[in-house]
Design an enzyme around this catalytic site. Structure first.
Site, PDB file in Angstrom:
ATOM      1  N   LYS A  26       0.855  -1.201   0.000  1.00  0.00           N
ATOM      2  CA  LYS A  26       0.000   0.000   0.000  1.00  0.00           C
ATOM      3  C   LYS A  26       0.879   1.235   0.000  1.00  0.00           C
ATOM      4  O   LYS A  26       2.057   1.192   0.413  1.00  0.00           O
ATOM      5  CB  LYS A  26      -0.943   0.005   1.203  1.00  0.00           C
ATOM      6  CG  LYS A  26      -0.286  -0.130   2.581  1.00  0.00           C
ATOM      7  CD  LYS A  26       0.203   1.162   3.190  1.00  0.00           C
ATOM      8  CE  LYS A  26       0.854   0.981   4.554  1.00  0.00           C
ATOM      9  NZ  LYS A  26       1.564   2.165   5.067  1.00  0.00           N
ATOM     10  N   PRO A 117      10.277  -4.355   0.473  1.00  0.00           N
ATOM     11  CA  PRO A 117      11.210  -4.250   1.598  1.00  0.00           C
ATOM     12  C   PRO A 117      10.498  -4.058   2.939  1.00  0.00           C
ATOM     13  O   PRO A 117       9.415  -3.470   2.987  1.00  0.00           O
ATOM     14  CB  PRO A 117      12.050  -3.012   1.258  1.00  0.00           C
ATOM     15  CG  PRO A 117      11.320  -2.301   0.193  1.00  0.00           C
ATOM     16  CD  PRO A 117      10.388  -3.244  -0.473  1.00  0.00           C
ATOM     17  N   GLN A 119      10.142  -2.524   6.913  1.00  0.00           N
ATOM     18  CA  GLN A 119      10.315  -1.191   7.539  1.00  0.00           C
ATOM     19  C   GLN A 119      10.313  -0.098   6.487  1.00  0.00           C
ATOM     20  O   GLN A 119      11.131   0.815   6.497  1.00  0.00           O
ATOM     21  CB  GLN A 119      11.613  -1.134   8.335  1.00  0.00           C
ATOM     22  CG  GLN A 119      11.588  -2.044   9.548  1.00  0.00           C
ATOM     23  CD  GLN A 119      12.688  -1.696  10.542  1.00  0.00           C
ATOM     24  OE1 GLN A 119      13.736  -1.180  10.177  1.00  0.00           O
ATOM     25  NE2 GLN A 119      12.448  -1.987  11.801  1.00  0.00           N
ATOM     26  N   GLY A 121       7.155   1.269   5.158  1.00  0.00           N
ATOM     27  CA  GLY A 121       5.914   2.038   5.075  1.00  0.00           C
ATOM     28  C   GLY A 121       5.038   1.596   3.919  1.00  0.00           C
ATOM     29  O   GLY A 121       4.106   2.285   3.527  1.00  0.00           O
ATOM     30  N   GLY A 125       4.713  -6.537   5.395  1.00  0.00           N
ATOM     31  CA  GLY A 125       4.448  -7.569   6.400  1.00  0.00           C
ATOM     32  C   GLY A 125       2.955  -7.718   6.666  1.00  0.00           C
ATOM     33  O   GLY A 125       2.453  -8.835   6.843  1.00  0.00           O
ATOM     34  N   SER A 126       2.243  -6.601   6.683  1.00  0.00           N
ATOM     35  CA  SER A 126       0.794  -6.649   6.912  1.00  0.00           C
ATOM     36  C   SER A 126       0.101  -7.370   5.759  1.00  0.00           C
ATOM     37  O   SER A 126      -0.810  -8.181   5.977  1.00  0.00           O
ATOM     38  CB  SER A 126       0.226  -5.226   7.007  1.00  0.00           C
ATOM     39  OG  SER A 126       0.809  -4.544   8.077  1.00  0.00           O
ATOM     40  N   ASP A 159      -2.371  -1.915   9.641  1.00  0.00           N
ATOM     41  CA  ASP A 159      -2.529  -1.837   8.178  1.00  0.00           C
ATOM     42  C   ASP A 159      -3.167  -3.075   7.581  1.00  0.00           C
ATOM     43  O   ASP A 159      -3.460  -3.111   6.389  1.00  0.00           O
ATOM     44  CB  ASP A 159      -1.152  -1.702   7.490  1.00  0.00           C
ATOM     45  CG  ASP A 159      -0.452  -0.420   7.850  1.00  0.00           C
ATOM     46  OD1 ASP A 159      -1.138   0.532   8.264  1.00  0.00           O
ATOM     47  OD2 ASP A 159       0.777  -0.387   7.713  1.00  0.00           O
TER      48      ASP A 159
END
Ligand code: C5P
Length: 305
Positions: A26, A117, A119, A121, A125-126, A159
């Site tokens: 996102k 990647p 970290q 933003g 991961g979400s 997120d």
């Protein structure tokens, strides 16, 4: 919170009972902080858009009841060194939370092809965790509703719900988990890049001063729903940018350099450290990508929305 039967990103299934789930990233086109809450989180108003930049999660059954996560053979070494595959990975946390909720006993292999990647933003991961919830539900034929998946998602991070919803764009409120779909018109092309150093979301939030007069996303929502991309980007905004720039000098100078050399406005996504510019077309985005790669001597990605 409902997302209907079309919940989540596309799934495909091959003959060996294997599920492949696309795990999109996102971008935040707008992010305002409304208040600090008693639970330590912050009340947000943010516009998120789902992009074409995706990881992929492949799931298949295991006989021994274990949930085993590994990288695809093609996943780059940088990710192998920076993304843990143990129980701290959001994929396994999501899978365990789903197991607790439904009591399933079957095992699964989860193979992650990682390109987004950490970290950054970008919600990588979400998105992976949302993909795990959807993929396991399908693979194991679990009778768990979209609403229940959203409850699990909300307990894992701020997120996940947007990426689980499968919406193209939404205004997200609360911690970020309350998703109100937005009827985005037109196509958007972005080029994103980031410095080596990522940003830790909790550090950025904890050094933030809550603004006395928050900016509203309503004018931007109107332009996005009318399809006025050029006017809309004048209203892109991220309250976390100053706090993140203090923590990440490389990101700050990267933003300045891109702005100076490309004469484009640059924004940060989420709590960073990804920064992005908007381009008029896919062709222009590819030219910008090459330009930024040469300028910064690092990778950049075209993100379509
Ligand atoms: O929910 P997520 O895992 O993304 O949050 C990471 C950290 O960011 C939280 O532990 C919290 O410190 C901060 N955060 C916040 N307010 C939000 C979202 C995140 O303070 N709405």
């Amino acid at each position: 919170m409902t997302c209907g039967s079309a919940c989540g990103p596309p799934l495909s299934e091959d003959s060996r009972r294997q599920i492949v789930v696309s795990s999109p990233s996102k971008l935040n086109l707008f992010l305002e902080v409304l208040a600090r809450r008693d639970d330590g989180f912050h009340e947000l108003e943010t516009i998120m858009v789902r992009t074409s930049f995706c990881d992929t999660l492949r799931l298949s059954p295991r006989d021994d009841g274990r949930l085993v996560l590994r990288f695809s053979d093609a996943t780059a070494d940088t990710f192998r060194n920076s993304v843990p595959l143990d129980q701290t990975n959001l994929i396994l946390r999501a899978a365990e939370a789903l197991r607790n909720r439904t009591g399933f006993s079957e095992g699964a292999d989860l193979v992650l092809h990682k390109v987004i990647p950490p970290q950054a933003g970008l919600g990588g991961g979400s998105g992976n965790a949302a993909a795990a919830l959807l993929g396991l539900r399908r693979l194991l034929g679990l009778s768990v509703t979209d609403e229940e998946l959203h409850e699990i998602a909300a307990g894992l991070g701020s997120d996940l719900n947007f990426l689980l919803s499968g919406e193209r764009a939404a205004v997200c409120r609360g911690r970020g988990e309350i998703v109100s779909p937005l009827k985005l018109r037109g196509r958007y092309f972005f080029v994103a890049t980031r410095p080596d150093q990522g940003n830790e979301t909790n550090r950025i939030f904890s050094s933030l001063r809550v603004p006395p007069e928050p900016v509203s996303c309503a004018p931007l929502v109107q332009l996005l729903e009318r399809g006025e991309a050029a006017g809309a980007d004048q209203l892109f905004f991220n309250r976390l940018t100053d706090a993140a720039s203090l923590h990440n000098a490389a990101m700050r100078s990267m933003m300045q350099e891109i702005q100076r050399c490309s004469r484009q406005r640059v924004w940060m996504s989420g709590s960073g450290s990804t920064v992005f510019v908007r381009c008029q077309s896919y062709t222009a985005a590819n030219q910008m990508r090459r330009f930024l790669q040469q300028l910064l001597r690092r990778d950049a990605w075209v993100l379509q929305v």
